[in-house]
Structure formats: C-alpha cells, structure tokens
Enzyme design. Structure first.
Site, PDB file in Angstrom:
ATOM      1  N   ASN A  53       0.837  -1.201   0.000  1.00 19.37           N
ATOM      2  CA  ASN A  53       0.000   0.000   0.000  1.00 19.37           C
ATOM      3  C   ASN A  53       0.878   1.260   0.000  1.00 19.37           C
ATOM      4  O   ASN A  53       0.444   2.322   0.400  1.00 19.37           O
ATOM      5  CB  ASN A  53      -0.900   0.018   1.234  1.00 19.37           C
ATOM      6  CG  ASN A  53      -1.831  -1.181   1.269  1.00 19.37           C
ATOM      7  OD1 ASN A  53      -2.477  -1.505   0.279  1.00 19.37           O
ATOM      8  ND2 ASN A  53      -1.883  -1.855   2.403  1.00 19.37           N
ATOM      9  N   HIS A 139     -13.716  -2.095   6.352  1.00 18.24           N
ATOM     10  CA  HIS A 139     -12.538  -2.841   6.820  1.00 18.24           C
ATOM     11  C   HIS A 139     -12.823  -3.667   8.080  1.00 18.24           C
ATOM     12  O   HIS A 139     -13.667  -3.301   8.903  1.00 18.24           O
ATOM     13  CB  HIS A 139     -11.436  -1.813   7.130  1.00 18.24           C
ATOM     14  CG  HIS A 139     -10.099  -2.390   7.426  1.00 18.24           C
ATOM     15  ND1 HIS A 139      -9.603  -2.480   8.701  1.00 18.24           N
ATOM     16  CD2 HIS A 139      -9.151  -2.906   6.604  1.00 18.24           C
ATOM     17  CE1 HIS A 139      -8.389  -3.006   8.664  1.00 18.24           C
ATOM     18  NE2 HIS A 139      -8.090  -3.273   7.400  1.00 18.24           N
ATOM     19  N   GLU A 180     -15.900   3.779   4.259  1.00 20.54           N
ATOM     20  CA  GLU A 180     -14.549   4.083   3.816  1.00 20.54           C
ATOM     21  C   GLU A 180     -14.642   5.108   2.696  1.00 20.54           C
ATOM     22  O   GLU A 180     -15.685   5.235   2.050  1.00 20.54           O
ATOM     23  CB  GLU A 180     -13.860   2.805   3.302  1.00 20.54           C
ATOM     24  CG  GLU A 180     -13.601   1.807   4.408  1.00 20.54           C
ATOM     25  CD  GLU A 180     -12.803   0.582   3.951  1.00 20.54           C
ATOM     26  OE1 GLU A 180     -12.128   0.639   2.915  1.00 20.54           O
ATOM     27  OE2 GLU A 180     -12.879  -0.431   4.657  1.00 20.54           O
ATOM     28  N   SER A 184     -10.902  -0.824   0.272  1.00 16.77           N
ATOM     29  CA  SER A 184      -9.546  -1.372   0.187  1.00 16.77           C
ATOM     30  C   SER A 184      -9.433  -2.584  -0.717  1.00 16.77           C
ATOM     31  O   SER A 184      -8.368  -2.865  -1.239  1.00 16.77           O
ATOM     32  CB  SER A 184      -9.053  -1.725   1.587  1.00 16.77           C
ATOM     33  OG  SER A 184      -9.985  -2.541   2.259  1.00 16.77           O
ATOM     34  N   ASP A 208     -13.453   6.552   7.015  1.00 23.73           N
ATOM     35  CA  ASP A 208     -12.114   5.964   7.148  1.00 23.73           C
ATOM     36  C   ASP A 208     -11.443   6.117   5.786  1.00 23.73           C
ATOM     37  O   ASP A 208     -11.840   5.467   4.816  1.00 23.73           O
ATOM     38  CB  ASP A 208     -12.261   4.488   7.549  1.00 23.73           C
ATOM     39  CG  ASP A 208     -10.916   3.757   7.610  1.00 23.73           C
ATOM     40  OD1 ASP A 208      -9.902   4.301   7.128  1.00 23.73           O
ATOM     41  OD2 ASP A 208     -10.898   2.626   8.130  1.00 23.73           O
ATOM     42  N   HIS A 211      -7.137   4.575   2.426  1.00 24.42           N
ATOM     43  CA  HIS A 211      -6.586   4.417   1.070  1.00 24.42           C
ATOM     44  C   HIS A 211      -6.763   5.656   0.195  1.00 24.42           C
ATOM     45  O   HIS A 211      -6.326   5.671  -0.950  1.00 24.42           O
ATOM     46  CB  HIS A 211      -7.220   3.212   0.377  1.00 24.42           C
ATOM     47  CG  HIS A 211      -6.916   1.924   1.072  1.00 24.42           C
ATOM     48  ND1 HIS A 211      -5.776   1.209   0.837  1.00 24.42           N
ATOM     49  CD2 HIS A 211      -7.580   1.259   2.037  1.00 24.42           C
ATOM     50  CE1 HIS A 211      -5.761   0.134   1.615  1.00 24.42           C
ATOM     51  NE2 HIS A 211      -6.846   0.146   2.360  1.00 24.42           N
ATOM     52  N   LYS A 240       0.082   3.691   4.827  1.00 27.15           N
ATOM     53  CA  LYS A 240      -0.113   3.443   3.394  1.00 27.15           C
ATOM     54  C   LYS A 240       0.589   4.534   2.585  1.00 27.15           C
ATOM     55  O   LYS A 240       1.803   4.514   2.493  1.00 27.15           O
ATOM     56  CB  LYS A 240      -1.594   3.270   3.140  1.00 27.15           C
ATOM     57  CG  LYS A 240      -2.024   1.915   3.740  1.00 27.15           C
ATOM     58  CD  LYS A 240      -3.472   1.719   4.018  1.00 27.15           C
ATOM     59  CE  LYS A 240      -3.653   0.342   4.653  1.00 27.15           C
ATOM     60  NZ  LYS A 240      -4.842   0.242   5.491  1.00 27.15           N
TER      61      LYS A 240
HETATM   62  C1  LIG Z   1      -5.235  -0.585   6.610  1.00 22.35           C
HETATM   63  C2  LIG Z   1      -6.582  -0.132   7.070  1.00 22.35           C
HETATM   64  C3  LIG Z   1      -6.855   0.108   8.410  1.00 22.35           C
HETATM   65  C4  LIG Z   1      -5.878  -0.241   9.487  1.00 22.35           C
HETATM   66  O1  LIG Z   1      -4.862   0.682   9.549  1.00 22.35           O
HETATM   67  P1  LIG Z   1      -3.474   0.246  10.213  1.00 22.35           P
HETATM   68  O2  LIG Z   1      -2.816   1.521  10.489  1.00 22.35           O
HETATM   69  O3  LIG Z   1      -2.783  -0.617   9.213  1.00 22.35           O
HETATM   70  O4  LIG Z   1      -3.829  -0.507  11.462  1.00 22.35           O
HETATM   71  C5  LIG Z   1      -8.076   0.650   8.749  1.00 22.35           C
HETATM   72  N1  LIG Z   1      -9.009   0.907   7.821  1.00 22.35           N
HETATM   73  C6  LIG Z   1      -8.791   0.646   6.519  1.00 22.35           C
HETATM   74  C7  LIG Z   1      -9.856   0.953   5.524  1.00 22.35           C
HETATM   75  C8  LIG Z   1      -7.577   0.106   6.105  1.00 22.35           C
HETATM   76  O5  LIG Z   1      -7.381  -0.184   4.823  1.00 22.35           O
END
Ligand SMILES: *Cc1c(COP(=O)(O)O)cnc(C)c1O
Length: 391
Positions: A53, A139, A180, A184, A208, A211, A240
């Site tokens: 990522n 997620h 989101e 993802s 969230d 990405h 990421k």
């Molecule tokens: C990767 C991810 C997370 C978790 O984040 P980390 O910092 O890796 O724990 C949370 N939400 C989404 C949508 C993600 O892709």
C-alpha cells in the site's frame, strides 16, 4: 486433548482444508518495487511488488528515512509513556497541528494504528441504544469494533445510498454512519456527497480514508476533500501512502476533547515514538508538495487499463487499487503462485476478507512502478489465461 487445544486445532485444520490458510513470508526490501526472499542464494529471484500500500513510494524514500533518523537524534527512541502522562512531546503536537492545517479540522487525535483508531472511535462514541450503520464492505477493524461496541449495528449494501437512507429512516436515536472513502479490496469510491446529505441533528458521519489520504484530492487531502464534503470524524492512517505507520482521527474541538479523554486506545497506550511523529511531519510535507507522485499514479493507472482491459476479471477503478476477480479461492491462489514463479508478487485475497465466491487478485500500483513493470504483469497474466490446464 484439552478442550481449548482441540478447538484451536480444529479451527486450524478447517482453515487449511478450506484453502484459506495464510502464510508469513520473510521478504527483503518489501517497501521497494523489486523485492526478494530472505536467505536465498545469489541467483535469488526478485519480484515486482504489486501488493503493498506504499502508493506514493515514501516507505523507502531517502529523505523520509533521514527525517526519522534526525528525529531519533533529537528525541531518542521511545515516547516513554501514554500521551496524557508524559508521552506527548513537541513532534506529536507538531504532527497534530500539521494534520489539522492540511485537512481543515480543529483537532487531530493520534493513535498507533488505524485498527486501534477505529476501535477507539466506535467504543468511545457509541452507547447502548445508539445505532451504527456501516457499509458492509468496511474494513475488518470497523466490522469487529461494530460487533463489539455498545450500539446496535446494521450493515448497509455496499455504496447503496438508498439502503442506507431506508435503514436510517427506520431507526430512532443517535446514529453513526461509517464508510470508507476508498474501499480497500475493490478500489471504488464511496458516494460521499450523497451519504453526507443524509446527515441530521441526530447523526454523525465518520469516514475511514486509509486508502484515499495522500492519493486523492488537492495536495493529497483525500477522498472527502476530493468529493467536497467534511465528515464529522475523519480517520486517516499513516502506514499506506504516508509510508510509515500510525493513525489519527480528525474532528472538531468538542469531539477532540472527548476522544482525548475517553478513547482508551489513546489514553492507555504508549504514544508513538516522537521520532516517528517527526518523520510523519516530513512525509506529509512531501505528500502535499510532490504532485508528481499522484500524476505518476494516474499515468500508471491509465496504462494499466490499456494493458489489462482484455484480461478476464479486470475491473476499472479510479484509484491505485486494482482487483482482478477470479471468484474461487483456489483459482486466486493458483494464479498468485503462477505469477509469483514468474517474478510478480500480488496478493490473493480470499474470504473472509472478501465475500464468498469473490476471491481475487489485488493489484496495487505505486508511484515507484514503471510502465515496463505493468507490461510484465499483463504479459504474465495473459500467459495464465492461456494456460487453462493451470487453472
Ligand atoms: C489498513 C486499514 C486500516 C488499518 O490501519 P493500520 O494503520 O494498518 O492498522 C483501517 N481501515 C482501513 C480501511 C484500512 O485499509
């Protein structure tokens, strides 16, 4: 066998039998475009990494590394305590201020991971009798927190605003909507404008943007800025596009005060190392400034479309996440192995990460890729498609 051990053993066997067991591979240079397995001879194979990522290529960037080293020299190794004790220092404050200014919020509350930020958000904000409406493809961290939190959770159909509106109309009381920004596993965008329009006095919206941050929007400010909306709570993660690790929740002053006091993953967890916060301030400046990294991603994405359009399972997406849907878990696994033997590393994503019969290859592009890498990917996938005995 004792009951605990028996149960554990059965679950392990079941995973294996279903073809869903995962493996840890020790990888050298996992944050670069060409990586290799650890401990192999000089003739070691290398793989083009289409699985990370690291969208903007910052995870291995020399100046990010230098900033982290400079942070270590100035502030030492660890923060020594949780934020409300003595773990909050100047670089943490600077990181919060930088995030607020970049993303247009009054407050930023730092966490050690996106996973813990999402848990903290749902656990502290929601009480019994509240409602939580989540996109069903959110997620795992959000899904798990949703199941464990005090509110009643319902999942609305993926990106289906009508279903969300219906569910919202059918509940009474405080309701938190969560989506989101960029999904993802599918690489598609949430209909943020339409979702934001459903807000009322009794609702809060959380997005969230793990990405989307760094990849979309002016100066990489993410999905919400790109869509022209401002959720009440914005979760951004630093592992990421920002190339490091950690996360923050952006919000207004009142919510920020509340989370600082009540979010247990913030209150009872050692603050991230100050050097990491220092490196993140530097990484954010690069994300904002280096428009070329996003332009490069666009170019690569266009080229991917051009090369991959003929490949069965190809899906067009407006982001750096490119699923190739193969349906059966076995097919996804075998294809991932096939391409791995030919110098391409991508992830086979299987249930329970994605719905049943939607196993896929997940290709992610990085600003570090060259067109030649994508051409190679397309060629090797073409070979797979033409080798039905392998399927
Ligand atoms: C990767 C991810 C997370 C978790 O984040 P980390 O910092 O890796 O724990 C949370 N939400 C989404 C949508 C993600 O892709």
């Amino acid at each position: 066998m004792p009951a605990f051990r028996e149960r554990i053993s059965q679950q392990l066997v079941a995973r294996q039998t279903a073809g869903l067991a995962r493996r840890l591979t020790v990888v050298a240079a996992s944050n670069q475009v060409e990586m290799s397995p650890v401990g192999m001879s000089s003739a070691a194979q290398t793989w083009v990494n289409f699985a990370s990522n690291n969208y903007l290529g910052l995870a291995s960037d020399a100046s990010v590394i230098e900033a982290w080293q400079q942070g270590l020299d100035r502030y030492g190794a660890g923060s020594g305590a949780s934020p409300l004790v003595t773990g909050f220092s100047y670089p943490h404050q600077q990181l919060e201020a930088t995030l607020c200014e970049w993303l247009g919020y009054s407050r930023a509350v730092l966490f050690n991971s996106g996973f813990s930020a999402n848990q903290a958000l749902l656990f502290s904000l929601l009480e019994k009798g509240d409602h939580l409406l989540q996109d069903r493809l959110n997620h795992a961290s959000l899904m798990e927190a949703g199941v464990l939190c005090a509110a009643t959770m319902q999942r609305f159909l993926h990106n289906n605003v009508q279903d969300l509106a219906n569910k919202l109309a059918a509940v009474d009381g405080q309701t938190l909507m969560v989506t989101e920004g960029v999904f993802s596993m599918d690489g598609d965008l949430a209909p943020l404008v339409e979702i934001a329009a459903l807000r009322s006095a009794n609702t809060l919206l959380a997005v969230d943007d793990a990405h989307g941050i760094g990849v979309l929007g002016t100066q990489g400010a993410g999905s919400c800025q790109h869509a022209g909306i401002k959720p009440d709570l914005l979760v951004v993660t630093f592992g990421k596009a920002l190339g490091i690790a950690g996360a923050a929740i952006l919000c207004d002053r009142q919510l920020g005060d509340f989370l600082t006091q009540m979010a247990r993953h913030h209150v009872y967890s050692t603050a991230m190392p100050p050097a990491q916060a220092h490196a993140l301030v530097h990484a954010i400046a690069m994300v904002r400034r280096d428009e070329w990294r996003r332009e490069k991603l666009h170019e690569l994405s266009d080229y991917y479309d051009q090369c991959m359009r003929q490949v069965a399972g190809y899906v067009a997406t407006p982001t750096a996440i490119k699923p190739i849907i193969l349906n059966a878990s076995e097919a996804a696994l075998r294809c991932a192995d096939f391409v791995k033997q030919r110098g391409i590393w991508l992830s086979a994503i299987r249930p329970p990460t994605v719905p049943n019969q939607q196993a896929r290859l997940r290709v992610t592009l990085s600003a570090l890729h060259e067109k030649s890498h994508i051409k190679r990917l397309a060629d090797v996938l073409g070979q797979w498609m033409e080798a039905p005995h392998e399927h």
